[in-house]
Design an enzyme around this catalytic site. Sequence first.
Site, PDB file in Angstrom:
ATOM      1  N   ASP A 138     106.965  82.452  65.758  1.00 27.09           N
ATOM      2  CA  ASP A 138     107.368  82.649  64.367  1.00 27.09           C
ATOM      3  C   ASP A 138     108.813  82.186  64.242  1.00 27.09           C
ATOM      4  OD1 ASP A 138     108.104  83.503  61.853  1.00 27.09           O
ATOM      5  OD2 ASP A 138     107.404  85.569  62.117  1.00 27.09           O
ATOM      6  N   ASN A 162     109.200  71.443  63.101  1.00 29.35           N
ATOM      7  CA  ASN A 162     108.344  70.950  62.026  1.00 29.35           C
ATOM      8  C   ASN A 162     107.881  72.041  61.059  1.00 29.35           C
ATOM      9  OD1 ASN A 162     106.176  69.095  60.798  1.00 29.35           O
ATOM     10  ND2 ASN A 162     104.935  70.717  61.727  1.00 29.35           N
ATOM     11  N   LYS A 179     118.766  76.375  68.478  1.00 19.65           N
ATOM     12  CA  LYS A 179     119.427  77.325  69.361  1.00 19.65           C
ATOM     13  C   LYS A 179     118.551  77.698  70.557  1.00 19.65           C
ATOM     14  CE  LYS A 179     121.796  80.733  67.653  1.00 19.65           C
ATOM     15  NZ  LYS A 179     122.176  81.942  66.861  1.00 19.65           N
ATOM     16  N   SER A 207     112.253  66.650  57.736  1.00 19.90           N
ATOM     17  CA  SER A 207     112.923  66.751  56.445  1.00 19.90           C
ATOM     18  C   SER A 207     111.900  66.314  55.401  1.00 19.90           C
ATOM     19  CB  SER A 207     114.183  65.877  56.435  1.00 19.90           C
ATOM     20  OG  SER A 207     114.808  65.922  55.182  1.00 19.90           O
ATOM     21  N   TYR A 254     112.562  74.344  47.311  1.00 18.12           N
ATOM     22  CA  TYR A 254     112.077  73.553  48.451  1.00 18.12           C
ATOM     23  C   TYR A 254     113.005  72.377  48.722  1.00 18.12           C
ATOM     24  CZ  TYR A 254     109.335  70.170  51.089  1.00 18.12           C
ATOM     25  OH  TYR A 254     108.933  69.242  52.016  1.00 18.12           O
ATOM     26  N   LYS A 261     115.576  71.132  52.011  1.00 20.19           N
ATOM     27  CA  LYS A 261     115.536  69.858  52.722  1.00 20.19           C
ATOM     28  C   LYS A 261     116.898  69.149  52.669  1.00 20.19           C
ATOM     29  CE  LYS A 261     111.417  70.318  54.204  1.00 20.19           C
ATOM     30  NZ  LYS A 261     111.206  70.593  55.641  1.00 20.19           N
TER      31      LYS A 261
END
Length: 270
Positions: free
Chosen positions: A54, A81, A114, A132, A146, A150
């Site tokens: 998650d 993704n 990270k 993106s 949204y 991006k």
Amino acid sequence: MSKSIFITGASSGIGLATAKLFHDAGWQVAATMRDPKDAASWMTSDRCEVLACDVTDQGSLDAAVKETIAVFGKIDVAFANAGYGLNGPIEGVSEEQIHRQFDVNVYGVARTIKAVAPDMRAREDGLIITTSSIGGIIGMPLSPMYISTKHAVEGLIESARFEFAPFNIKLRLLQPGGIKTDFSRRSAEWADHPVYAEAITAGKKMSVDLLDAAPAPAKVAEVVLKMATDGKGRLRYLAKPGPYVAMYKYLPDRLWRWMIQMALRNAAKT
């Protein structure tokens, strides 16, 4: 040793198509998703690990990366993704919806970086690819939340690449246009507002019609494989963007806005 790729959001769409293409090309694939029950049948292969992950939980990402490295030895490519679309007018979205949209689409990318960076940094080798969108370049109606995520991802990756350069970790941006996935249905959320009811109905129809006529995600997966193997130093890769980017770039703003507004009005009439 075969090269390995770690993919978030691998249960459907671009993530699933990318996992399959890399697997077929001989890569070891860590296919992560919120619920492993959603895994494709071919993911039982010895070169594929299905992991619960998650992206809104740093601990979940860290555990998935740790298990991937334990099984494959290393992660050569990380593909951040996972994401979804929150559509609708800004007056209609709730604070909770805004926070979740950024939590998945922006903070999820930061968390993925990270999680994979320490091992890549220690080895002084690695590539991080982030999904993106052409929405990271241009704005479209009824998707301000949204598209703002991006735009944020574009700035995050373009900036972070400088700090990772001394460790030979490369960062790249995948910019798909309309792709025939379930994104406009299963992976999209619409906010409502009575003032914008007609525009929302038109926007829903436009998004479905555009994606139904768009190329399959396998075409985008081919671009991801190119990004992972071409050895170039490019930051951005457009993937099947359609005519929108070119029109946005070359048309006067007034004409561009008129064209988009007319498309929305025409959709409302059908």
